[in-house]
Design a protein around this motif. Sequence first.
Motif, PDB file in Angstrom:
ATOM      1  N   SER A   1      41.359  43.652  38.650  1.00 24.17           N
ATOM      2  CA  SER A   1      40.396  42.672  39.412  1.00 24.17           C
ATOM      3  C   SER A   1      39.635  41.616  38.343  1.00 24.17           C
ATOM      4  CB  SER A   1      39.547  43.583  39.958  1.00 24.17           C
ATOM      5  OG  SER A   1      38.623  42.862  40.588  1.00 24.17           O
ATOM      6  N   SER A   2      39.309  42.031  37.006  1.00 23.30           N
ATOM      7  CA  SER A   2      38.846  41.497  36.227  1.00 23.30           C
ATOM      8  C   SER A   2      39.500  40.149  35.747  1.00 23.30           C
ATOM      9  CB  SER A   2      38.318  42.196  34.895  1.00 23.30           C
ATOM     10  OG  SER A   2      37.205  43.041  35.372  1.00 23.30           O
ATOM     11  N   VAL A   3      40.883  40.489  35.565  1.00 27.02           N
ATOM     12  CA  VAL A   3      41.821  39.571  35.182  1.00 27.02           C
ATOM     13  C   VAL A   3      42.019  38.411  36.336  1.00 27.02           C
ATOM     14  CG1 VAL A   3      44.167  39.013  34.835  1.00 27.02           C
ATOM     15  CG2 VAL A   3      43.170  41.182  33.783  1.00 27.02           C
ATOM     16  N   LEU A   4      42.014  38.800  37.679  1.00 36.41           N
ATOM     17  CA  LEU A   4      42.036  37.921  38.726  1.00 36.41           C
ATOM     18  C   LEU A   4      40.793  37.105  38.862  1.00 36.41           C
ATOM     19  CD1 LEU A   4      43.760  40.491  41.476  1.00 36.41           C
ATOM     20  CD2 LEU A   4      44.930  38.507  39.970  1.00 36.41           C
ATOM     21  N   LEU A   5      39.816  37.880  38.719  1.00 37.45           N
ATOM     22  CA  LEU A   5      38.410  36.714  38.757  1.00 37.45           C
ATOM     23  C   LEU A   5      38.434  35.975  37.504  1.00 37.45           C
ATOM     24  CD1 LEU A   5      36.035  39.675  39.809  1.00 37.45           C
ATOM     25  CD2 LEU A   5      36.889  37.601  41.130  1.00 37.45           C
ATOM     26  N   ARG A   6      39.094  36.167  36.366  1.00 33.62           N
ATOM     27  CA  ARG A   6      38.884  35.293  35.190  1.00 33.62           C
ATOM     28  C   ARG A   6      39.909  34.022  35.759  1.00 33.62           C
ATOM     29  NH1 ARG A   6      38.457  39.965  32.042  1.00 33.62           N
ATOM     30  NH2 ARG A   6      40.888  39.995  31.719  1.00 33.62           N
ATOM     31  N   GLN A   7      40.693  34.392  36.347  1.00 39.34           N
ATOM     32  CA  GLN A   7      41.862  33.194  36.751  1.00 39.34           C
ATOM     33  C   GLN A   7      41.007  32.276  37.591  1.00 39.34           C
ATOM     34  OE1 GLN A   7      45.297  34.721  38.440  1.00 39.34           O
ATOM     35  NE2 GLN A   7      45.981  35.503  36.681  1.00 39.34           N
ATOM     36  N   ASN A   8      40.027  32.822  38.522  1.00 41.99           N
ATOM     37  CA  ASN A   8      39.336  32.134  39.468  1.00 41.99           C
ATOM     38  C   ASN A   8      38.210  32.744  39.802  1.00 41.99           C
ATOM     39  OD1 ASN A   8      38.226  30.359  41.441  1.00 41.99           O
ATOM     40  ND2 ASN A   8      39.802  30.793  43.092  1.00 41.99           N
ATOM     41  N   PRO A   9      36.959  32.597  39.271  1.00 39.61           N
ATOM     42  CA  PRO A   9      35.734  33.192  39.319  1.00 39.61           C
ATOM     43  C   PRO A   9      35.199  33.004  40.697  1.00 39.61           C
ATOM     44  CG  PRO A   9      35.507  31.346  37.697  1.00 39.61           C
ATOM     45  CD  PRO A   9      36.814  31.639  37.999  1.00 39.61           C
ATOM     46  N   HIS A  10      35.763  31.981  41.434  1.00 33.71           N
ATOM     47  CA  HIS A  10      35.104  31.717  42.724  1.00 33.71           C
ATOM     48  C   HIS A  10      35.876  32.239  43.846  1.00 33.71           C
ATOM     49  CE1 HIS A  10      32.703  28.926  40.286  1.00 33.71           C
ATOM     50  NE2 HIS A  10      33.796  28.424  39.701  1.00 33.71           N
ATOM     51  N   ASN A  11      36.764  33.067  43.637  1.00 37.82           N
ATOM     52  CA  ASN A  11      37.495  33.942  44.591  1.00 37.82           C
ATOM     53  C   ASN A  11      36.648  34.883  45.440  1.00 37.82           C
ATOM     54  OD1 ASN A  11      39.590  34.740  46.328  1.00 37.82           O
ATOM     55  ND2 ASN A  11      41.020  35.072  44.617  1.00 37.82           N
ATOM     56  N   VAL A  12      36.195  34.414  46.341  1.00 36.39           N
ATOM     57  CA  VAL A  12      35.308  35.162  47.436  1.00 36.39           C
ATOM     58  C   VAL A  12      35.913  36.572  47.754  1.00 36.39           C
ATOM     59  CG1 VAL A  12      33.989  35.686  49.511  1.00 36.39           C
ATOM     60  CG2 VAL A  12      33.815  33.498  47.997  1.00 36.39           C
ATOM     61  N   GLU A  13      37.231  36.532  48.120  1.00 35.76           N
ATOM     62  CA  GLU A  13      37.987  37.851  48.568  1.00 35.76           C
ATOM     63  C   GLU A  13      38.343  38.704  47.555  1.00 35.76           C
ATOM     64  OE1 GLU A  13      38.716  38.563  51.789  1.00 35.76           O
ATOM     65  OE2 GLU A  13      37.706  36.764  52.430  1.00 35.76           O
ATOM     66  N   GLU A  14      38.303  38.336  46.301  1.00 36.39           N
ATOM     67  CA  GLU A  14      38.662  39.156  45.261  1.00 36.39           C
ATOM     68  C   GLU A  14      37.255  39.842  44.886  1.00 36.39           C
ATOM     69  OE1 GLU A  14      40.376  41.405  42.547  1.00 36.39           O
ATOM     70  OE2 GLU A  14      41.559  40.041  44.030  1.00 36.39           O
ATOM     71  N   TRP A  15      36.226  39.042  44.988  1.00 30.89           N
ATOM     72  CA  TRP A  15      34.850  39.760  44.793  1.00 30.89           C
ATOM     73  C   TRP A  15      34.422  40.935  45.836  1.00 30.89           C
ATOM     74  CZ3 TRP A  15      32.087  39.872  40.444  1.00 30.89           C
ATOM     75  CH2 TRP A  15      32.514  38.723  39.711  1.00 30.89           C
ATOM     76  N   HIS A  16      35.094  40.731  46.940  1.00 27.43           N
ATOM     77  CA  HIS A  16      34.989  41.782  48.115  1.00 27.43           C
ATOM     78  C   HIS A  16      35.696  42.960  47.702  1.00 27.43           C
ATOM     79  CE1 HIS A  16      32.232  40.101  50.709  1.00 27.43           C
ATOM     80  NE2 HIS A  16      32.831  38.875  50.978  1.00 27.43           N
ATOM     81  N   ARG A  17      37.043  42.681  47.295  1.00 26.15           N
ATOM     82  CA  ARG A  17      37.800  43.882  46.917  1.00 26.15           C
ATOM     83  C   ARG A  17      37.453  44.516  45.515  1.00 26.15           C
ATOM     84  NH1 ARG A  17      42.092  40.045  48.506  1.00 26.15           N
ATOM     85  NH2 ARG A  17      42.339  39.133  46.574  1.00 26.15           N
TER      86      ARG A  17
END
Length: 924
Positions: free
Chosen positions: A382-398
């Motif tokens: 999840s941290s990798v995906l958020l580093r790709q796009n820290p403004h991804n709201v759905e990934e923050w929920h996951r």
Amino acid sequence: MPSAAGGPVAVVAAAAPALGISPEMYPTEDDLAYEEEILREPFKLKGWWRYLVARAAAPFAKRAVIYERALKALPGSYKLWHAYLRERLDHARPHPISHHAYASLNNTFERALATMHKMPRVWVLYLTSLLDQRLLTRARRAFDRALRALPVTQHDRIWPLSLRLASLPACPVETSLRVFRRYLQYDPSHAEDFIDFLISANRWQEAADRLASVLNDDGFRSVKGKTRHQLWLELCEILTKHADEVAGLKVDAILRGGIRKFTDEVGKLWTSLADYYVRRTLYEKARDVFEEGVASVMTVQEFSVVFEAYTQFEQSMLAAKLEAAEEEGAGSDGEDEAGRKNGMDKLSKKFVAGCWLNDEDDTDSRLARFERLLDRRPELLSSVLLRQNPHNVEEWHRRVKLFEKDPTRQVATYVEAVKTVDPMKAAGKPHTLWVAFAKMYEKHNRLDSAEEIFKKATQVNYKAVDHLASIWCEWAEMELRHNNFDKAIELMRQATAEPSVEVKRRAAAEGDEPVQMKVHKSLKLWSFYVDLEESLGTLESTRAVYERILDLRIATPQIVLNYAYLLEENKYFEDAFKVYERGVKIFKYPHVKDIWVTYLTKFVRRYQRSKLERARELFDEAVKQAPPQEKKALYLQYAKLEEDYGLAKRAMNVYDEAVRAVPNSEKMSMYEIYIARAAELFGVPRTRQIYEQAIESGLPDRDVMTMCMKFAELERNLGEIDRARAIYVHASNYADPNSHPEFWKKWNEFEIQHGNEDTFREMLRIKRTVAASRSQTHFILPEYLMQRDQRLNLDEAVDTLKRAGVPEDEMAALERQLAPGPSAAPPPAAAPANRMMNFVSAGVQAQAESSRQPQAAAAANNEDIELPDESDEEDDVQIAEKSVPAAVFGELGKRAAENREEESSGAQENEQLGALERIKRRRQ
């Protein structure tokens, strides 16, 4: 010619012992001419070369004597030396390298180089021969002599052979290294070849140094097409796999520099760095590198590479520890009871102290670390995906869902999310993070914290007004869930309050208008607010909210209908109609359709005939505003009003106006309704005018045909057979027999019931005419084919009369009459029925016979010359007539005779048809 005893032969024989020439190599009598020539001119190449060419088939020994004599006279001739050396090489090659021929060959090369040391081809031949003989020392020295003797521009011929020498397995490594180093001074671009040699020779230190120098040289270009990234990977592989043999290089700095510089294959560089520390037995440092790698990679693929290497490292560490423990346990099996007791005491002390991470036995620690690493994988991914796009709201929920059992981590994740996500760059709906954050506090009965979260959320500048409106609505719904109704209404009132003029002026001056300045016009907020007022407030407060919505001009048709319905429930009918009036002024079609229909329905139901004129005005206005495709429903409603509460005549006028106003696709159905209502209100005869209007109104052909069929059926029911038949005749223009057989079947049945032979024949003629006009290709049929069709039609008529119930005896008599007799003579004026098309006879007039009018006169031939009725010379002029021979007409004469016979039979058929008509009249 001198004799052999005193000539050149004697001279060679006298000098043979000194030259080492055997007697069989002496010149013969055939060589006298060449010997005399070279004696006369011993220093000219031409004579010697002619001598060699002439003795090309001689043994090598004899040619060698000639070469030696020539070179003694011409030691500076490159042509002689090159040819001599080539022949000596060819002579020596079949022998093993230990043969004395190679010693003689090398001696010859050395003698040649005394004068040919500037000739690169001689050096190439010599060096190649030495390499083939594997004389490495002599070859190395010869290479040195060649490089010193030749100019630099010709060294490119020598160095490939020198590198070949350095690459030989028998060549000492130090010698090869010196050769390659010297070669790099000549051509530094071939550093990759030297690096490959160093790697093959296991000289890792120098290979790493050379690779590092190549990478530090910005002007270096690979001759093998390798990229700098590939060279980096090679350096990393050397540094990591041979860490103990490489010193003097900052491996950590080099690898980290590559990680920063090359974004692809970052995972491999991280694993290489960790592998470097593992090989140096710095396991904790390697673990730190793995942790740093999984925390810094940017793609899932790189994360998979690093994480897999990390897990393998931990697994290997655990396996090594378990293997060591097993070996230790196997060695302690022979210990006595005291030893086991000491072990138990040690374990008990260890348990009591709680130090299960003891340095001596850290198996449990390694196992726990390995399990912890596997459990952390979703979080790290999840941290990798958020580093790709820290403004991804759905990934923050996951990511929050990963910590369902840890509220503290959830709170920390939400705090990090709302601080990181920029609403203007967010992928998704950023307000959902605030809402979920507040709901988490609400779930744990922390309403004060939830309200604080909502309060902060309302101050965020979102990208869309709907996001802020959703925050206010969620806040109010939370208050409703906890029965704080007044506070919920107060929140909605606060959210829908219009900003002050000063705030608007300040926002305009800053040039950036936040969503807080526009949220008071959010329909979502007002809809929620009005629902709250209807449920919890008073009628006055609810009306005030509805009025405010209408004033802001953000209402929807549904809001207008809801407002009117609220007023109707509370018996404010006129106010409700005023709301409808405002609604129809605000909206246009198609949105206003539901408002008009509801308004008219409620108004008619309320006032019925008491306010009929006002209702008519409303209907007129509604119809005027409606587009053609929406007029039908309104006209039907309007006509229903007139039928129920007005005048039937006005209802007919409404229907009449409707059939003109609706689009063509709905005219047919509208006419059907119009006809049905007219028949019910005024009787069936009143519908004749409507049918005529419908037929002439420009309906599609199929609809016109259908309308004509219905009209004809009406006339038939009324007993107007001729009118019905005329309608069928008119409708036949729209009915193709191939496309609309049902029409002709209907007409056929009509003629069977109400017609006669003439009308039936006329129907068939019209059908044939329509079919011909509608066909793609139109043919003009000859008259005999038309007469044949008439006879077929006559047979059809007889069959029809049989089905109509005519007795069999009368029909038999009629059939006998129809049979042509042998004495039937053709009428004198009959035209040939099978004459050729576009042919007009010069002496015969064509005459058309009509089946409906037997008394029709013969039509004159247009080609005849008009003569005056009276002539002054009538008594004097005599016109002689003479029969034309049959041969003149040929085939046409035969056809004319046949036509006359057919016309005679046609006359009989006319008489028989007359008899048939009389039979029918008698039966009637």
